[in-house]
Scaffold this motif. Structure first.
Motif, PDB file in Angstrom:
ATOM      1  N   HIS A 279      -3.595   4.453  13.586  1.00 29.12           N
ATOM      2  CA  HIS A 279      -2.412   3.943  13.124  1.00 29.12           C
ATOM      3  C   HIS A 279      -2.048   4.622  11.664  1.00 29.12           C
ATOM      4  N   GLU A 280      -2.859   4.615  10.949  1.00 30.37           N
ATOM      5  CA  GLU A 280      -2.536   4.897   9.494  1.00 30.37           C
ATOM      6  C   GLU A 280      -2.031   6.584   9.679  1.00 30.37           C
TER       7      GLU A 280
ATOM      8  N   GLY B  21       0.671  -2.426  -0.332  1.00 29.69           N
ATOM      9  CA  GLY B  21       1.893  -2.598  -0.417  1.00 29.69           C
ATOM     10  C   GLY B  21       2.842  -2.468   1.127  1.00 29.69           C
ATOM     11  N   HIS B  22       2.023  -2.254   2.017  1.00 29.73           N
ATOM     12  CA  HIS B  22       2.493  -2.042   3.434  1.00 29.73           C
ATOM     13  C   HIS B  22       1.916  -3.004   4.404  1.00 29.73           C
ATOM     14  N   ALA B  23       2.855  -4.140   4.709  1.00 31.71           N
ATOM     15  CA  ALA B  23       2.290  -5.205   5.453  1.00 31.71           C
ATOM     16  C   ALA B  23       1.490  -4.995   6.470  1.00 31.71           C
ATOM     17  N   GLU B  24       1.780  -4.083   7.399  1.00 28.85           N
ATOM     18  CA  GLU B  24       0.680  -3.895   8.584  1.00 28.85           C
ATOM     19  C   GLU B  24      -0.474  -3.469   8.137  1.00 28.85           C
ATOM     20  N   ILE B  25      -0.580  -2.205   6.926  1.00 32.22           N
ATOM     21  CA  ILE B  25      -1.951  -1.734   6.743  1.00 32.22           C
ATOM     22  C   ILE B  25      -2.575  -2.763   6.112  1.00 32.22           C
ATOM     23  N   ASP B  26      -1.912  -3.420   5.207  1.00 32.44           N
ATOM     24  CA  ASP B  26      -2.756  -4.620   4.427  1.00 32.44           C
ATOM     25  C   ASP B  26      -3.360  -5.796   5.490  1.00 32.44           C
ATOM     26  N   GLU B  27      -2.614  -5.933   6.575  1.00 37.55           N
ATOM     27  CA  GLU B  27      -3.220  -6.861   7.624  1.00 37.55           C
ATOM     28  C   GLU B  27      -4.699  -6.277   8.078  1.00 37.55           C
ATOM     29  N   GLN B  28      -4.345  -5.026   8.482  1.00 38.15           N
ATOM     30  CA  GLN B  28      -5.520  -4.235   9.047  1.00 38.15           C
ATOM     31  C   GLN B  28      -6.630  -4.056   8.133  1.00 38.15           C
TER      32      GLN B  28
ATOM     33  N   LEU C  81       4.511   6.224   2.098  1.00 36.17           N
ATOM     34  CA  LEU C  81       5.107   5.259   3.037  1.00 36.17           C
ATOM     35  C   LEU C  81       6.149   4.442   2.549  1.00 36.17           C
ATOM     36  N   LYS C  82       6.073   3.920   1.213  1.00 33.54           N
ATOM     37  CA  LYS C  82       7.284   3.125   0.708  1.00 33.54           C
ATOM     38  C   LYS C  82       8.641   3.932   0.618  1.00 33.54           C
ATOM     39  N   THR C  83       8.522   5.107   0.166  1.00 30.37           N
ATOM     40  CA  THR C  83       9.747   6.050  -0.043  1.00 30.37           C
ATOM     41  C   THR C  83      10.261   6.000   1.396  1.00 30.37           C
TER      42      THR C  83
END
Ligand SMILES: [Fe+2]
Length: 134
Positions: A61-62, A13-20, A129-131
């Motif tokens: 990055h994470e 649910g985090h665009a950048e992390i999902d892309e990676q 990360l969402k919060t």
């Protein structure tokens, strides 16, 4: 069908992390395809190197995001990252010494290594990360 198919439940649910994560899946699939096609050892090693380097980049990055979000379990996640990098470095070294190192066993390991990481440990930090809107 790819060796590892991206599934909706892999999204943290985090665009950048999902892309990676998708890029990591892509590299594992690339390695699998090259092996299946009987690729040269040096070409397999090039993909394996890229996988290790990109994994290091992704973990850093994470960790930065988790630090900025004040995620309380950063230290244990970092330990898990270090252990995973050590494992994959060891496999890279084994594969480097012989073409036979690129085996079904290696691919099975990489598949679990990645899906366990995303489905297991990464799902735990995703809410933090969402919060914090990182
Ligand atoms: Fe991750």
């Amino acid at each position: 069908m790819a060796f590892v198919d991206w599934k909706p439940e892999y999204n943290v649910g985090h665009a950048e992390i999902d892309e990676q994560h998708k890029r990591l899946v892509g590299l594992i699939n690339q390695l699998h395809d090259a092996m299946k096609a009987g690729g040269r050892h040096e070409d397999l090693m090039r993909i394996m190197n890229e996988l290790v380097n990109y994994t290091r980049y992704h973990f850093t990055h994470e960790e930065n995001l988790m630090r900025q979000a004040g995620y309380p379990d950063l230290a244990s996640h970092q330990r898990a990252h270090r252990a995973m990098v050590e494992q994959v470095e060891k496999l890279k070294q084994e594969a480097g010494s012989s073409r036979a190192g690129f085996s079904i066993k290696l691919m099975g390991f990489l598949k679990n290594w990645l899906t366990d990481h995303i489905l297991g440990s990464d799902m735990k930090y995703a809410p933090a990360l969402k919060t914090s809107k990182m």
